[in-house]
Motif scaffolding. Structure first.
Motif, mmCIF file in Angstrom:
data_model
loop_
_atom_site.group_PDB
_atom_site.id
_atom_site.type_symbol
_atom_site.label_atom_id
_atom_site.label_comp_id
_atom_site.label_asym_id
_atom_site.label_seq_id
_atom_site.Cartn_x
_atom_site.Cartn_y
_atom_site.Cartn_z
ATOM 1 N N LEU A 173 -12.967 -13.347 18.708
ATOM 2 C CA LEU A 173 -12.326 -14.687 18.586
ATOM 3 C C LEU A 173 -11.116 -14.938 19.403
ATOM 4 C CD1 LEU A 173 -12.183 -13.855 14.480
ATOM 5 C CD2 LEU A 173 -13.659 -15.570 15.807
ATOM 6 N N ILE A 206 -8.365 -16.216 19.951
ATOM 7 C CA ILE A 206 -7.363 -17.036 19.165
ATOM 8 C C ILE A 206 -6.081 -16.097 19.611
ATOM 9 C CG2 ILE A 206 -6.262 -17.570 16.901
ATOM 10 C CD1 ILE A 206 -9.039 -17.225 15.848
ATOM 11 N N ASP A 251 -6.183 -4.884 25.508
ATOM 12 C CA ASP A 251 -4.840 -5.423 26.226
ATOM 13 C C ASP A 251 -3.818 -4.388 26.024
ATOM 14 O OD1 ASP A 251 -4.914 -6.459 23.740
ATOM 15 O OD2 ASP A 251 -3.489 -7.861 24.243
ATOM 16 N N ARG A 298 8.021 -6.849 24.459
ATOM 17 C CA ARG A 298 7.807 -8.159 24.952
ATOM 18 C C ARG A 298 9.188 -9.017 24.729
ATOM 19 N NH1 ARG A 298 4.216 -11.412 20.883
ATOM 20 N NH2 ARG A 298 5.817 -12.976 21.024
ATOM 21 N N THR A 335 3.387 -8.550 16.577
ATOM 22 C CA THR A 335 4.627 -9.526 16.090
ATOM 23 C C THR A 335 4.269 -10.641 15.186
ATOM 24 O OG1 THR A 335 3.752 -10.580 18.365
ATOM 25 C CG2 THR A 335 5.950 -9.218 18.225
ATOM 26 N N PHE A 336 2.867 -10.801 15.159
ATOM 27 C CA PHE A 336 2.445 -11.849 14.168
ATOM 28 C C PHE A 336 3.276 -13.012 14.110
ATOM 29 C CE2 PHE A 336 1.208 -7.640 11.797
ATOM 30 C CZ PHE A 336 -0.034 -7.490 12.640
ATOM 31 N N ALA A 379 -1.464 -15.892 19.341
ATOM 32 C CA ALA A 379 -0.501 -16.622 18.803
ATOM 33 C C ALA A 379 0.339 -17.453 19.750
ATOM 34 C CB ALA A 379 0.653 -15.648 18.079
ATOM 35 N N THR A 380 0.215 -17.194 21.154
ATOM 36 C CA THR A 380 0.699 -18.132 21.971
ATOM 37 C C THR A 380 -0.057 -19.454 22.055
ATOM 38 O OG1 THR A 380 0.990 -16.007 23.507
ATOM 39 C CG2 THR A 380 1.089 -18.048 24.543
ATOM 40 N N HIS A 421 -6.331 -11.386 14.296
ATOM 41 C CA HIS A 421 -5.725 -10.277 13.725
ATOM 42 C C HIS A 421 -6.642 -9.783 12.421
ATOM 43 C CE1 HIS A 421 -1.883 -12.026 15.275
ATOM 44 N NE2 HIS A 421 -2.110 -11.251 16.146
ATOM 45 N N GLY A 444 -5.547 -3.684 20.315
ATOM 46 C CA GLY A 444 -6.463 -4.548 21.241
ATOM 47 C C GLY A 444 -6.558 -3.751 22.613
ATOM 48 N N HIS A 489 -2.765 -14.673 12.773
ATOM 49 C CA HIS A 489 -3.997 -15.766 12.828
ATOM 50 C C HIS A 489 -5.241 -14.738 12.448
ATOM 51 C CE1 HIS A 489 -4.764 -13.935 16.729
ATOM 52 N NE2 HIS A 489 -3.511 -13.856 17.233
ATOM 53 N N ARG A 543 1.176 -21.393 19.019
ATOM 54 C CA ARG A 543 2.466 -22.027 19.129
ATOM 55 C C ARG A 543 2.497 -23.114 20.140
ATOM 56 N NH1 ARG A 543 3.793 -16.356 19.684
ATOM 57 N NH2 ARG A 543 4.033 -16.599 22.215
HETATM 58 P P1 ATP Z 1 1.025 -13.541 21.618
HETATM 59 O O1 ATP Z 1 -0.041 -14.348 21.835
HETATM 60 O O2 ATP Z 1 2.447 -13.957 20.869
HETATM 61 O O3 ATP Z 1 1.221 -12.294 22.602
HETATM 62 P P2 ATP Z 1 -0.957 -12.142 19.766
HETATM 63 O O4 ATP Z 1 -1.753 -13.117 19.332
HETATM 64 O O5 ATP Z 1 -1.566 -11.285 21.118
HETATM 65 O O6 ATP Z 1 0.220 -12.486 20.159
HETATM 66 P P3 ATP Z 1 0.243 -9.810 18.629
HETATM 67 O O7 ATP Z 1 0.990 -10.077 17.238
HETATM 68 O O8 ATP Z 1 0.940 -9.509 19.846
HETATM 69 O O9 ATP Z 1 -0.564 -10.959 18.830
HETATM 70 O O10 ATP Z 1 -1.120 -8.855 18.487
HETATM 71 C C1 ATP Z 1 -1.075 -7.655 17.690
HETATM 72 C C2 ATP Z 1 -2.378 -6.736 18.022
HETATM 73 O O11 ATP Z 1 -3.589 -7.718 17.528
HETATM 74 C C3 ATP Z 1 -2.450 -6.471 19.285
HETATM 75 O O12 ATP Z 1 -2.986 -5.060 19.197
HETATM 76 C C4 ATP Z 1 -3.609 -7.499 19.783
HETATM 77 O O13 ATP Z 1 -4.259 -7.042 20.776
HETATM 78 C C5 ATP Z 1 -4.439 -7.736 18.514
HETATM 79 N N1 ATP Z 1 -5.135 -9.191 18.689
HETATM 80 C C6 ATP Z 1 -4.332 -10.060 18.839
HETATM 81 N N2 ATP Z 1 -5.229 -11.258 18.721
HETATM 82 C C7 ATP Z 1 -6.209 -10.708 18.854
HETATM 83 C C8 ATP Z 1 -7.765 -11.508 18.581
HETATM 84 N N3 ATP Z 1 -7.782 -12.759 18.731
HETATM 85 N N4 ATP Z 1 -8.728 -10.579 18.320
HETATM 86 C C9 ATP Z 1 -8.464 -9.500 18.245
HETATM 87 N N5 ATP Z 1 -7.262 -8.663 18.327
HETATM 88 C C10 ATP Z 1 -6.290 -9.640 18.414
#
Ligand code: ATP
Length: 218
Positions: A180, A182, A112, A50, A15-16, A184-185, A23, A110, A20, A188
């Motif tokens: 890392l 980090i 998750d 989501r 969703t970006f 997006a949640t 990603h 990821g 950050h 925000r």
């Molecule tokens: P939100 O917190 O809104 O759920 P998010 O930070 O997890 O967002 P997404 O856009 O949902 O970001 O993630 C896109 C992809 O990047 C997913 O495959 C997720 O596992 C991966 N990703 C997100 N944050 C990280 C991170 N800190 N390190 C490695 N991979 C990440």
């Protein structure tokens, strides 16, 4: 069959909201591990998995473009943002595969996301279209996998990233990346509480967020 390296692509969808360094660093490390590959970031239009994103698709696309503007090996696709209806990864990969029939495609997800991969539309078909690179992420230990996914992993797992070069799609590889923590949640949430997420994401993306007044309320 050894495949051509010219069109190789590391793909990261998300969703970006906002994009950050978690990603960006993840795909950069995969790109380097695969040596010559280029990266394509694909912001989701209407993600089926989501609740709605906070920022409109046009803002998420703009932030993603800004984040990699100075990095020629990184491209941003508006394929999913332009498409009507929910964004299904399988449709996106079919379109990419048509453009690059012989290329190595490696989609990064990821851990998750991988734990729920068997709920994605046509997930088995996805593995015919691309390799899957599962990256370790802090806070998401590899829990028990659903049975169907475990079987697929048994058939498709490879332990040497160089093996991915033997075919354009079909392997699952686990890549350890710099952890890392980090999300997006959390970005925000900082913004909604009038705190700065500086250094968790590129400055230019933060400037964009501030100029558009994004994420100011929870
Ligand atoms: P939100 O917190 O809104 O759920 P998010 O930070 O997890 O967002 P997404 O856009 O949902 O970001 O993630 C896109 C992809 O990047 C997913 O495959 C997720 O596992 C991966 N990703 C997100 N944050 C990280 C991170 N800190 N390190 C490695 N991979 C990440």
């Amino acid at each position: 069959m050894k495949i051509s390296t010219n069109n190789d692509l590391v793909i990261l969808g998300g969703t970006f909201d906002p994009i950050h360094y978690g990603h960006l660093r993840a795909v950069e490390e995969v790109r380097q591990a695969l040596k010559t590959a280029e990266v394509m970031l694909i912001p989701a239009g209407h993600p089926p998995h989501r609740k709605s994103p906070w920022a409109a698709a046009q803002h998420r696309l703009a932030m993603t473009r800004i984040a990699v503007a100075h990095h020629p090996r990184f491209a941003v696709s508006d394929l999913e943002v332009r498409r009507e209806g929910p964004s299904y990864t399988v449709d996106t990969l079919r379109a990419l595969r048509q453009e690059r029939p012989d290329a190595l495609l490696a989609m990064v997800i990821g851990m998750d996301a991988f734990l729920r991969f068997d709920t994605w539309r046509d997930w088995q078909q996805i593995l015919e279209l691309t390799h899957l690179i599962v990256t370790g992420r802090p806070g998401w230990p590899a829990a028990e996998l659903p049975e169907a996914l475990r079987q697929t992993l048994y058939q498709r797992r490879c332990d040497d990233i160089n093996q991915l070069r033997e075919q354009p799609a079909g392997f699952i590889f686990f890549q350890t990346i710099t952890a890392l923590e980090i999300s997006a949640t959390s970005i925000r949430s900082l913004l909604a509480n009038s705190q700065s997420p500086r250094f968790l994401l590129p400055d230019e993306v933060l400037d964009y967020i501030e100029s558009k007044g994004l994420y100011q309320s929870p």
